[in-house]
Design an enzyme around this catalytic site. Structure first.
Site, PDB file in Angstrom:
ATOM      1  N   TYR A   1      22.708  40.782  15.627  1.00 39.14           N
ATOM      2  CA  TYR A   1      23.124  40.479  14.265  1.00 39.14           C
ATOM      3  C   TYR A   1      24.361  41.264  13.826  1.00 39.14           C
ATOM      4  O   TYR A   1      24.378  41.841  12.748  1.00 39.14           O
ATOM      5  CB  TYR A   1      21.972  40.748  13.273  1.00 39.14           C
ATOM      6  CG  TYR A   1      20.650  40.189  13.719  1.00 39.14           C
ATOM      7  CD1 TYR A   1      20.447  38.809  13.801  1.00 39.14           C
ATOM      8  CD2 TYR A   1      19.602  41.032  14.074  1.00 39.14           C
ATOM      9  CE1 TYR A   1      19.231  38.287  14.229  1.00 39.14           C
ATOM     10  CE2 TYR A   1      18.387  40.519  14.498  1.00 39.14           C
ATOM     11  CZ  TYR A   1      18.210  39.150  14.582  1.00 39.14           C
ATOM     12  OH  TYR A   1      17.013  38.649  15.001  1.00 39.14           O
TER      13      TYR A   1
ATOM     14  N   ASP B   1       0.433  34.883  13.664  1.00 42.38           N
ATOM     15  CA  ASP B   1       1.439  35.654  14.387  1.00 42.38           C
ATOM     16  C   ASP B   1       1.191  37.132  14.077  1.00 42.38           C
ATOM     17  O   ASP B   1       1.607  37.643  13.042  1.00 42.38           O
ATOM     18  CB  ASP B   1       2.829  35.197  13.933  1.00 42.38           C
ATOM     19  CG  ASP B   1       3.951  35.976  14.611  1.00 42.38           C
ATOM     20  OD1 ASP B   1       3.653  37.007  15.257  1.00 42.38           O
ATOM     21  OD2 ASP B   1       5.112  35.563  14.470  1.00 42.38           O
TER      22      ASP B   1
ATOM     23  N   LYS C   1       5.287  43.002  20.545  1.00 39.08           N
ATOM     24  CA  LYS C   1       5.804  44.284  20.070  1.00 39.08           C
ATOM     25  C   LYS C   1       5.050  45.505  20.625  1.00 39.08           C
ATOM     26  O   LYS C   1       5.426  45.994  21.659  1.00 39.08           O
ATOM     27  CB  LYS C   1       5.865  44.292  18.548  1.00 39.08           C
ATOM     28  CG  LYS C   1       6.987  43.388  18.046  1.00 39.08           C
ATOM     29  CD  LYS C   1       7.581  43.846  16.726  1.00 39.08           C
ATOM     30  CE  LYS C   1       8.932  43.214  16.500  1.00 39.08           C
ATOM     31  NZ  LYS C   1       8.894  41.903  15.849  1.00 39.08           N
TER      32      LYS C   1
END
Ligand SMILES: *Cc1c(COP(=O)(O)O)cnc(C)c1O
Length: 664
Positions: free
Chosen positions: A254, A483, A512
């Site tokens: 990003y 999720d 993660k």
């Protein structure tokens, strides 16, 4: 700190004289050098206290350079001649590697170069489960290994090299000594030892010092170590080119390729700390995007990776299977809510979301409900950066505009209005129910992050809302996908966030923290009903990444989940929640702060407008902490091993940054 760590293949190999002679050689080149002995056992009682014989040897070799006497160069002195851990124990002390490293750095301050001499070999215990290797890692100096030329030295030398390199340290070279009188019988053996070690690989033999007695002793050592200076590799200086290359040629997430935000170069990580190239340390408040829950360089995770690497790093999962995958899937099945009995191993969180979406669609196809191809979700979510996952991210702060031609159109309800901790307002589900009903024939599944919307805004919503979604899914016979990639494994104070609502999904994604931040791995779990429906009439689930079930990642994940089960994560998380509430609460009164909220180990300071990420980042680094704000949010998600004091330092850094307007 510049210099070398000197260790031996064993005790009594001549390490001290090598260190002393090398010290002299460096002093002779006009460098302000000093040799340090962090722990000395076997000291002799004298009228001036305990005498450290090794330091006396440094003093003797370097006498012309220290006319006023050799400086204090020993951190711990013990009388018993035994391993440091035992000597310390007998003295009623403990040796802390962190403290020891700080003491060495203090003694070394202002010197061009230091030589730090270990005690015995690299694996010698210092107590508290730590060894000389831990101290070497903390000091992060290139290592010189001293080996006594005798039977068995090749074995010891190679083991020591392996161990040191396994810790990420550089072996600068080997010094061979001869501490016993050579005989005609062993001359050939000694010569062969040196040749074998020299020919083994890329470790230079810096010196081969013959057996010496009497008056010549010191001179011979100094001569050999002076010659060794020519062979010692130069200290590698920081490469400015690297950072230019990084900026000009490497994508970071990003950020612009034309005008990228600056990056900070990291040298190593351990525990809660990120060590930068210049040796400074940052307390990590991000757990590397929320995954390093046990901190960095956890010995159990490193051990699992190393031993799996020795056995098998990867093998295709099509038609083959292995113990690491079987163990991990068994653990995941046991740990996750009842009913999630089928495990798909994916290589990242986004891929696990793609797999979940494909499962839902294949389920409906197999069930003959072919018109059900849409997903229902709420605004403010984040599910990853691949196309299917992006399509269910928040349409505004996600990337829908950019990819509108590519992304499937999904069905969005407003962000859950009722917040976690507030009294539940049943009306908060009304709009979602209305939108769902208007589209119910097209919907295959509901997908949401349970309780905490992470990257979509660090927003905590009411557990009752999630229960409402479960009911909605049941009423219309569609699947519920949760999720748990950000929330799973204890982050919110429950092992899985869906436990706040006593809800079990049909499909669940985890990622993660799964490998404790060591490697990329995720998983999609499904109920037997989902799996069997997909597979009826010969159907197969259509996904199979190249690195599916990677054994290395599975072995580390298993080790990470074992720690989670053994260590009291619940206490850790609840303590951190308490500390976060204390140390972030004061930010509430600062101008520009819109909200402060804490759940589990997630602490959020929401500002009333987007923050200046770069200016905040610079401010945090100066304060010795690592945080990466985004949008209006300054937040922390630290490793579970963070201490109260470290948590307070995070809170103080955030408070000061805002108070000094670094966010503007
Ligand atoms: C991070 C995240 C993902 C994506 O995982 P990656 O490993 O980055 O692909 C998906 N969902 C949630 C909730 C996440 O936090």
């Amino acid at each position: 700190m510049n210099g070398y760590f000197i260790t031996g293949t064993d005790t009594d190999v001549g390490k001290t004289c090598v260190t002393a002679a090398l010290l002299r050689a460096f002093l002779d080149t006009n460098q302000s050098a000093l040799a340090i002995k962090p722990v000395q056992s076997g000291c002799i009682e004298s009228t001036h206290g305990l005498r450290a014989e090794d330091v006396e040897a440094y003093a003797r070799f370097s006498a012309p350079y220290f006319p006023d006497g050799y400086p204090e160069a020993c951190c711990h002195k013990y009388r018993p001649a035994c391993s440091p851990h035992l000597a310390a124990e007998m003295a009623g002390e403990t040796v802390s590697v962190d403290e020891l490293a700080d003491q060495v750095r203090n003694i070394a301050a202002d010197r061009d170069l230091v030589l730090v001499e270990g005690a015995g070999g690299a694996a010698v215990p210092l107590g508290n489960g730590q060894t000389m290797l831990d101290l070497m890692q903390r000091l992060d100096l290139p290592v010189i290994i001293v080996a006594d030329n005798k039977l068995g030295v090749i074995n010891h030398a190679l083991m020591t090299i392996e161990m040191i390199r396994g810790c990420g340290l550089t072996v600068a070279g080997m010094v061979i000594t001869n501490t016993s009188t050579p005989t005609t019988d062993d001359a050939h053996l000694r010569q062969n030892n040196v040749e074998t070690i020299a020919g083994w690989g890329d470790v230079p033999v810096l010196a081969d010092i013959p057996y010496v007695e009497g008056a010549d002793f010191d001179t011979v050592f100094i001569q050999h170590m002076t010659s060794a200076l020519d062979i010692l590799p130069e200290f590698s200086s920081q490469n400015v080119d690297d950072m230019d290359f990084d900026r000009d040629h490497i994508w970071h997430p990003y950020t612009s390729a034309l005008d990228p935000l600056p990056t900070v170069k990291v040298r190593s990580t351990r525990g809660t700390r990120i060590v930068l190239e210049d040796g400074s340390e940052l307390i990590d408040g991000m757990a590397s995007w929320w995954c390093a829950i046990h901190g960095y360089a956890n010995p159990a995770l490193n051990k699992a990776a190393r031993s799996q690497l020795g056995r098998m790093s990867h093998v295709m999962f099509g038609g083959l299977t292995h113990e690491p995958a079987i163990n991990l899937c068994r653990t995941l099945r046991d740990m996750t809510p009842d009913g999630l009995d089928h495990v798909f191993l994916a290589d990242s969180g986004s891929v696990s979301v793609e797999a979940a979406i494909k499962m839902a669609l294949q389920y409906m196809q197999a069930d003959g409900q072919t018109e059900r191809t849409k997903l229902f979700t709420v605004r403010g979510g984040y599910h990853g950066d691949t196309c299917g996952a992006m399509s269910v991210c928040d349409p505004d702060n996600g990337m829908h505009q950019l990819f509108s031609g590519l992304l499937p159109q999904q069905i969005f309800a407003p962000r859950p209005a009722c917040r976690f901790g507030e009294e539940y307002d049943p009306a908060s589900l009304d709009e979602a129910r209305r939108i769902f009903k208007a589209n119910s024939q097209k919907i295959a599944a509901i997908i949401v992050e349970p309780i905490v919307q992470g990257a979509g805004g660090m927003y905590f919503y009411h557990p009752e809302y999630l229960r409402g979604l479960r009911k909605l899914a049941d009423e219309h016979d569609v699947l519920l996908i949760l999720d748990e990639i950000a929330t799973g494994f204890g982050r919110t104070g429950k092992l899985f966030a869906c436990e706040w609502s006593d809800v079990t999904p049909d499909i669940m994604c985890v990622g993660k923290a799964l490998t404790g931040g060591t490697m990329t791995l995720a998983a999609t779990l499904a109920t037997t009903h989902v799996a069997h429906t997909i597979s009826k009439n010969g159907g197969v689930f259509m996904h199979g990444p190249t690195f599916m079930g990677n054994p290395l990642a599975c072995a580390v994940a298993q080790a990470s989940l074992t720690i989670l089960q053994q260590k009291n994560w619940k206490t850790q998380v609840h303590d951190i929640e308490h500390w976060l509430k204390e140390s972030f609460g004061s930010c509430r009164t600062l101008p520009g702060v819109a909200d402060v909220r804490v759940l589990g180990t997630i602490g959020v300071v929401e500002m009333d407008r987007p923050v200046n990420v770069q200016s905040l980042q610079d401010c945090f680094i100066k304060r010795g902490v690592w945080l990466r704000p985004f949008g209006k949010l300054i937040y922390v998600m630290p490793p579970y091993i963070i201490t109260r004091e470290e948590t307070e330092r995070l809170g103080a850094a955030v408070y000061d940054a805002i108070a000094n307007n670094a966010h503007i």
